[in-house]
Design a protein around this motif. Structure first.
Motif, PDB file in Angstrom:
ATOM      1  N   LEU A 160       0.827  -1.210   0.000  1.00  0.00           N
ATOM      2  CA  LEU A 160       0.000   0.000   0.000  1.00  0.00           C
ATOM      3  C   LEU A 160       0.859   1.256   0.000  1.00  0.00           C
ATOM      4  O   LEU A 160       2.036   1.218   0.358  1.00  0.00           O
ATOM      5  CB  LEU A 160      -0.899   0.033   1.253  1.00  0.00           C
ATOM      6  CG  LEU A 160      -1.972  -1.047   1.416  1.00  0.00           C
ATOM      7  CD1 LEU A 160      -2.665  -0.860   2.751  1.00  0.00           C
ATOM      8  CD2 LEU A 160      -2.980  -0.988   0.295  1.00  0.00           C
ATOM      9  N   GLU A 161       0.215   2.366  -0.346  1.00  0.00           N
ATOM     10  CA  GLU A 161       0.847   3.676  -0.185  1.00  0.00           C
ATOM     11  C   GLU A 161       0.475   4.216   1.192  1.00  0.00           C
ATOM     12  O   GLU A 161      -0.571   3.878   1.744  1.00  0.00           O
ATOM     13  CB  GLU A 161       0.371   4.635  -1.285  1.00  0.00           C
ATOM     14  CG  GLU A 161       0.861   4.251  -2.674  1.00  0.00           C
ATOM     15  CD  GLU A 161       0.415   5.259  -3.727  1.00  0.00           C
ATOM     16  OE1 GLU A 161      -0.254   6.254  -3.352  1.00  0.00           O
ATOM     17  OE2 GLU A 161       0.730   5.060  -4.904  1.00  0.00           O
ATOM     18  N   ASP A 162       1.309   5.090   1.713  1.00  0.00           N
ATOM     19  CA  ASP A 162       1.120   5.614   3.066  1.00  0.00           C
ATOM     20  C   ASP A 162      -0.270   6.227   3.259  1.00  0.00           C
ATOM     21  O   ASP A 162      -0.956   5.953   4.245  1.00  0.00           O
ATOM     22  CB  ASP A 162       2.213   6.651   3.355  1.00  0.00           C
ATOM     23  CG  ASP A 162       2.138   7.199   4.771  1.00  0.00           C
ATOM     24  OD1 ASP A 162       1.535   6.524   5.624  1.00  0.00           O
ATOM     25  OD2 ASP A 162       2.679   8.286   5.031  1.00  0.00           O
ATOM     26  N   ARG A 163      -0.700   7.044   2.317  1.00  0.00           N
ATOM     27  CA  ARG A 163      -1.960   7.786   2.492  1.00  0.00           C
ATOM     28  C   ARG A 163      -3.205   6.905   2.454  1.00  0.00           C
ATOM     29  O   ARG A 163      -4.273   7.335   2.864  1.00  0.00           O
ATOM     30  CB  ARG A 163      -2.069   8.894   1.440  1.00  0.00           C
ATOM     31  CG  ARG A 163      -2.100   8.413   0.009  1.00  0.00           C
ATOM     32  CD  ARG A 163      -2.286   9.580  -0.955  1.00  0.00           C
ATOM     33  NE  ARG A 163      -2.286   9.143  -2.339  1.00  0.00           N
ATOM     34  CZ  ARG A 163      -1.211   9.044  -3.094  1.00  0.00           C
ATOM     35  NH1 ARG A 163      -0.023   9.346  -2.583  1.00  0.00           N
ATOM     36  NH2 ARG A 163      -1.293   8.644  -4.355  1.00  0.00           N
ATOM     37  N   SER A 164      -3.075   5.686   1.978  1.00  0.00           N
ATOM     38  CA  SER A 164      -4.260   4.815   1.872  1.00  0.00           C
ATOM     39  C   SER A 164      -4.407   3.871   3.070  1.00  0.00           C
ATOM     40  O   SER A 164      -5.353   3.088   3.139  1.00  0.00           O
ATOM     41  CB  SER A 164      -4.193   4.000   0.579  1.00  0.00           C
ATOM     42  OG  SER A 164      -3.050   3.165   0.572  1.00  0.00           O
ATOM     43  N   ARG A 165      -3.477   3.933   4.028  1.00  0.00           N
ATOM     44  CA  ARG A 165      -3.496   2.980   5.139  1.00  0.00           C
ATOM     45  C   ARG A 165      -4.668   3.187   6.095  1.00  0.00           C
ATOM     46  O   ARG A 165      -5.260   2.227   6.570  1.00  0.00           O
ATOM     47  CB  ARG A 165      -2.173   3.033   5.921  1.00  0.00           C
ATOM     48  CG  ARG A 165      -0.999   2.420   5.182  1.00  0.00           C
ATOM     49  CD  ARG A 165       0.216   2.324   6.071  1.00  0.00           C
ATOM     50  NE  ARG A 165       0.679   3.641   6.508  1.00  0.00           N
ATOM     51  CZ  ARG A 165       1.512   3.837   7.523  1.00  0.00           C
ATOM     52  NH1 ARG A 165       1.971   2.806   8.215  1.00  0.00           N
ATOM     53  NH2 ARG A 165       1.895   5.059   7.858  1.00  0.00           N
TER      54      ARG A 165
END
Length: 560
Positions: A368-373
């Motif tokens: 995942l990307e950080d902002r979608s966690r």
């Protein structure tokens, strides 16, 4: 005439049968000859090109080696355009088996429900060290074989038999041997050293009539939570024997701990920092300690407690029994063992020293990307924690991250508590208690809760942040799937964690879990473990390696 005709007919019938029998025999001989030629041909191929073994199936049973017809295409064995119906059927059956194996691997925890025996039954155990094959050190099959007093075994009444680490450790520890134990969390390590500690105290009490105030046993732990847990187990175990226990850790008032020490104590359990403070204050005397345990020794050194540990060990008896439990065996731990243990201590490894995860835990990894966690975490909680009754443990990497995630979930209506280093010890203890008793079954934690803690019935672990080491990942997911139960570990993996992708892939493969394609993109390279002193180029050291020797120079050749 009738009689002769009958005889002729019988003879012709016998000849016919004989002829038919010969034909059958000839046919059979031809078939056997063909079969032998085919086998000879197959053996020739197998010698030059050994056929690979099939992967283990979903039931954990290894399949036999494939025959040549299955390993190669039929046209390769028998020539072009000669694929028989039988070979086609075999090929189709093999494809079905592989598909079903993949389905089993991807299924929920239920897929392995019937595939695993009761916990520890088939655990492989390796024992090394001096004089370990003596019959008196034979592993115990039951508590009765130990011949321990009833009051000592009172703490084991809820178990049918000793766990592998207990059954192998007790004979050595009860005989006074120095001991190194490597076993997974939840394997009964605390009682593995706790029961011999109680016997050590009882034997000293019988030999000494005067009342004693100083402790005889010392257990060092890297974290407060683990120290408290060990104290709870040993306090319950020691009560029937009359053994007193005190737990010393920072983050709380020293007053009650000092009072406990002054009133007399048999076992001291503590973290290195607080214990050293109390020794320097002159309120904790370890001069009579002759049984020392270092629990999670590798973690203790990783946290920078090596100077404190060395200082504390020097305060104990010169003649003492040393016990070390460690998840890994790095050079720093080996060096500590060399200095404070016998030259060849007993080493018992349950399972493997190689990094491996609990096979009762289904591991799911998402890149995942950080902002979608945050959004993904909420979606997983709605999936796994919909009833808000089952225990879910969410791991983060940093203390500030723990507070942020806790506040984010509280704003969205989730009942959640957290455990991390910025919290006062009272708040940490309270949060852990609320999580254990189910009052607040959702908890955010840093790695202070990753090792050693026995939290019952954690169904799901979510790694919001991947840890700094793969060892910590294995310990984190080990909070679920304990004591033979099944569990789920859902992990978020980001671009910044790519250096650990190779190790994670190996852990997933070893546990027969699905490796996502997005994770494979980071590569399968495994970074070599480095020594702080020697860098990456060092030889792995075994437990029974000889001690270093001082070189003394002879001055006889020097001129006066």
């Amino acid at each position: 005439m009738g009689k002769k005709l009958k005889e002729i007919l019988q003879l012709s019938e016998a000849e016919t049968l004989t002829t038919e029998g010969n034909r059958v025999t000839e046919k059979k001989n031809k078939k056997d000859k063909k079969k032998k030629n085919k086998e000879r041909k197959h053996n020739h191929f197998n010698e030059e090109n050994p056929t690979p073994e099939l992967l283990e199936n979903g039931q954990g049973e290894a399949k036999p080696k494939r025959k040549l017809e299955e390993a190669l295409e039929p046209s390769e064995v028998y020539g072009k355009d000669t694929e028989s119906k039988k070979a086609k059927k075999k090929k189709e059956k093999k494809a079905e088996e592989l598909n079903s194996s993949k389905e089993l691997q991807g299924n929920n925890v239920e897929a392995n429900e019937n595939s695993r025996d009761e916990s520890f039954i088939n655990a492989s155990v390796t024992v090394s060290g001096n004089n370990t094959k003596d019959s008196k050190y034979a592993a115990l099959n039951s508590f009765a074989e130990s011949k321990l007093p009833e009051e000592v075994l009172e703490c084991c009444k809820n178990f049918s038999k000793p766990s592998p680490i207990q059954s192998h450790a007790w004979p050595f520890l009860l005989d006074g041997r120095d001991f190194i134990g490597i076993a997974a969390t939840g394997s009964g390590k605390t009682l593995a050293f706790g029961v011999p500690a109680l016997m050590h105290i009882l034997s000293k009490e019988n030999n000494k009539k005067s009342k004693r105030k100083n402790p005889l046993c010392l257990v060092l732990s890297p974290t407060r939570e683990l120290a408290q847990q060990i104290a709870d187990v040993l306090c319950d175990a020691g009560t029937p024997c009359g053994a007193k226990t005190v737990c010393l850790y920072g983050g709380t008032s020293k007053g009650p701990q000092i009072s406990s020490l002054k009133s007399g104590v048999d076992i001291v359990i503590g973290t290195p920092g607080r214990l050293k403070d109390l020794i320097e204050m002159g309120v904790c005397c370890l001069k009579e300690v002759s049984f020392v345990v270092l629990d999670e020794a590798d973690r203790m050194l990783d946290l920078g407690f090596e100077p404190e540990v060395r200082s504390i060990l020097k305060q104990t008896c010169a003649v003492r029994q040393m016990v070390m439990f460690s998840a890994t065996w790095p050079p720093s731990v080996h060096q500590l063992a060399q200095e404070f243990m016998d030259p060849n201590p007993v080493k018992v490894v349950v399972g493997s020293e190689d990094l491996s995860a609990n096979h009762d835990v289904m591991q799911i990894v998402e890149v995942l990307e950080d902002r979608s966690r945050d959004a993904r975490l909420v979606a997983l909680l709605e999936k796994y924690h919909k009833s808000q009754r089952n225990r879910v443990l969410v791991f983060v990497l940093y203390k500030k991250e723990a507070s942020r995630v806790e506040n984010m979930l509280q704003r969205r209506g989730w009942k959640v508590v957290s455990v991390h280093g910025d919290k006062a010890q009272h708040d940490r203890t309270k949060a852990l208690s609320l999580f254990k008793d189910g009052t607040s079954p959702l908890m955010i934690a840093t790695d202070v809760a990753a090792r050693g803690l026995d939290i019952p019935d954690v169904e799901v672990v979510i790694n919001y942040s991947f840890p700094l080491t793969t060892e910590d990942y294995v310990h984190r997911i080990g909070r679920t799937g304990r004591a033979g139960k099944k569990g789920v570990a859902h992990t978020f993996f980001m671009q910044e964690n790519k250096g650990l992708a190779g190790e994670l892939i190996n852990v997933l493969r070893e546990a027969r879990q699905i490796v996502p394609a997005d994770l494979m993109k980071f590569g399968t390279h495994v970074k070599k473990k480095e020594s702080k002193l020697y860098g990456a180029h060092f030889k792995e050291i075994t437990a029974d390696a000889p001690k270093s020797m001082k070189i003394k120079f002879d001055n006889s050749d020097e001129e006066d």
